[in-house]
Write an enzyme that holds these catalytic residues in place. Structure first.
Site, short mmCIF file in Angstrom:
data_model
loop_
_atom_site.label_atom_id
_atom_site.label_comp_id
_atom_site.label_asym_id
_atom_site.label_seq_id
_atom_site.Cartn_x
_atom_site.Cartn_y
_atom_site.Cartn_z
N MET A 29 0.85 -1.19 0.00
CA MET A 29 0.00 0.00 0.00
C MET A 29 0.88 1.24 0.00
O MET A 29 1.67 1.45 0.92
CB MET A 29 -0.94 -0.01 1.21
CG MET A 29 -2.00 -1.10 1.15
SD MET A 29 -3.02 -1.21 2.65
CE MET A 29 -1.91 -2.16 3.73
N MET A 30 0.72 2.05 -1.03
CA MET A 30 1.53 3.25 -1.19
C MET A 30 1.37 4.17 0.02
O MET A 30 0.25 4.41 0.49
CB MET A 30 1.15 3.99 -2.46
CG MET A 30 1.53 3.25 -3.74
SD MET A 30 3.31 3.01 -3.94
CE MET A 30 3.85 4.69 -4.21
N CYS A 111 -1.95 -0.99 -9.92
CA CYS A 111 -2.09 0.38 -9.41
C CYS A 111 -2.67 1.28 -10.49
O CYS A 111 -2.14 1.33 -11.61
CB CYS A 111 -0.73 0.91 -8.95
SG CYS A 111 -0.82 2.59 -8.30
N LYS A 150 0.86 -9.03 -9.14
CA LYS A 150 -0.39 -8.60 -8.52
C LYS A 150 -1.14 -7.76 -9.54
O LYS A 150 -0.61 -6.78 -10.06
CB LYS A 150 -0.14 -7.79 -7.25
CG LYS A 150 -1.42 -7.46 -6.48
CD LYS A 150 -1.09 -6.88 -5.11
CE LYS A 150 -2.36 -6.67 -4.29
NZ LYS A 150 -3.21 -5.57 -4.81
N HIS A 182 -6.47 -8.54 -7.25
CA HIS A 182 -7.40 -7.62 -6.61
C HIS A 182 -8.72 -7.77 -7.36
O HIS A 182 -8.80 -7.45 -8.55
CB HIS A 182 -6.88 -6.19 -6.69
CG HIS A 182 -7.71 -5.20 -5.95
ND1 HIS A 182 -7.20 -4.02 -5.46
CD2 HIS A 182 -9.02 -5.18 -5.61
CE1 HIS A 182 -8.16 -3.34 -4.85
NE2 HIS A 182 -9.28 -4.02 -4.95
N GLY A 224 -11.10 -5.73 -0.25
CA GLY A 224 -12.26 -5.67 0.64
C GLY A 224 -12.36 -6.78 1.67
O GLY A 224 -13.44 -7.00 2.22
N GLY A 244 -5.66 -5.67 3.18
CA GLY A 244 -5.09 -4.36 2.89
C GLY A 244 -5.41 -3.36 3.97
O GLY A 244 -4.80 -3.36 5.04
#
Length: 346
Positions: A29-30, A111, A150, A182, A224, A244
């Site tokens: 996660m950025m 992303c 990913k 994702h 989620g 996440g």
């Protein structure tokens, strides 16, 4: 589990130990999963696979490596996520990451940020599965550690059935060790990166169908997933589940990860010991020229739902950011938490 442990755990599947069975991971996660966040998560779960923030291949090759890629040995198993679309540069960056001790190299094909799109990598690579496959092939040739991908279900108007299959066929055909999906589309036009995390609907069954198509390959799911029980339900259909925002905003969700996911003996989690370890870590970071807030910003949600959590958050939010703050602030904040009383909304 470090590289040595992973090698010793290789079984008939030829997969490293952390990919030998069901896997729980914390998503890259950025701006969140930096080295301090990962150190915190590793103190809570010994087994979950941790990921760095995405680092662009050019930055790995030309940038300040200690700042961008440095990590604590305690973080193993830890994966480096790379961004890029040039096979040669990704191979060079992957080799650098492997030489630094990362247990896995992961390619970001999910992303949706504007910066990533302008560099023609991230989610827009869903449109060019052949290029992604070439990137994987180059990275596999450059390193001995697992190379994984990913991705999203697809982007924009793509048919998620054909788009995801094309991506999977390409990367698995070049030997990718795992594909994490994702379970949402990414809309490169019309939605912000933040909106792309929530608005496109989740489609978990599509990822399940991919696993049915590839029964002998590792397929993991992301998007989620709110807690360990939900993760465990997904593991009835796929090989890995990735938390996440749930893991970041409420790190204590990971406290039962090792018994629930990996079947280890359960016991009451020792939060006092966790705080002492984090306090010692923070003092070491401060001694190297860092600031307490670099560490404690990832700990604000640790006691969500417990009596005293609001006061704990207030102390960290106000005092930990002051010049000269040290680990005594963290201990003071922890003293406000009542671990004995039944949990209640803070």
């Amino acid at each position: 589990m470090g590289v040595k442990d992973a090698v010793e755990a290789i079984g008939k599947s030829g997969k490293p130990g952390f990919y030998g069975g069901n896997v729980l991971a914390v998503a890259p996660m950025m701006d969140w999963t930096d080295r301090h966040c990962r150190f915190l998560h590793r103190q809570i779960t010994r087994r979950a696979l941790l990921y760095t923030e995405m680092v662009v291949a050019d930055a790995v090759i030309h940038g300040e490596r200690e700042r961008l890629l440095g990590f604590d040995a305690a973080e193993h198993p830890v994966a480096l996520q790379l961004g890029g679309s040039d096979p040669a540069k990704l191979a060079e960056a992957a080799a650098i990451g492997a030489d630094l001790g990362y247990d896995e190299i992961n390619l970001n094909v999910g992303c949706p940020s504007d910066r990533v799109q302008s560099g023609t990598f991230g989610a827009c690579l869903m449109k060019t599965p052949e290029l992604v496959a070439r990137c994987v092939a180059a990275m596999k040739a450059a390193v001995d550690v697992p190379v994984t991908v990913k991705c999203r279900l697809g982007v924009d108007e793509q048919d998620i059935e054909t788009a995801l299959d094309a991506l999977a066929d390409g990367v698995f055909g070049e030997g990718a060790d795992a594909l994490w999906v994702h379970a949402r589309k990414a809309w490169l036009e019309g939605l912000s990166p933040k909106e792309n995390r929530d608005i496109p609907p989740l489609d978990y069954p599509r990822v399940y169908r991919l696993k049915e198509r590839y029964p002998d390959r590792f397929v993991g799911i992301n998007g989620g997933i709110p807690d360990l029980e939900a993760a465990k339900r997904h593991l009835g259909h796929v090989d890995g589940a990735m938390l996440g925002r749930a893991a970041y905003h409420t790190p204590s969700v990971l406290a039962d990860a090792d018994p629930v996911i990996y079947g280890e003996v359960s016991g009451d989690f020792d939060y006092a010991l966790l705080i002492e370890r984090m306090a010692d870590y923070a003092d070491r970071h401060i001694a190297r020229g860092g600031r307490l807030g670099h560490v404690t910003r990832h700990m604000v949600g640790l006691f969500h739902g417990r009596p005293g959590a609001r006061r704990y958050r207030q102390i960290l939010s106000t005092e930990a950011t002051r010049p000269g703050a040290d680990s005594s602030v963290l201990r003071k904040a922890f003293a406000a938490v009542d671990l004995e009383s039944a949990a209640e909304a803070a």
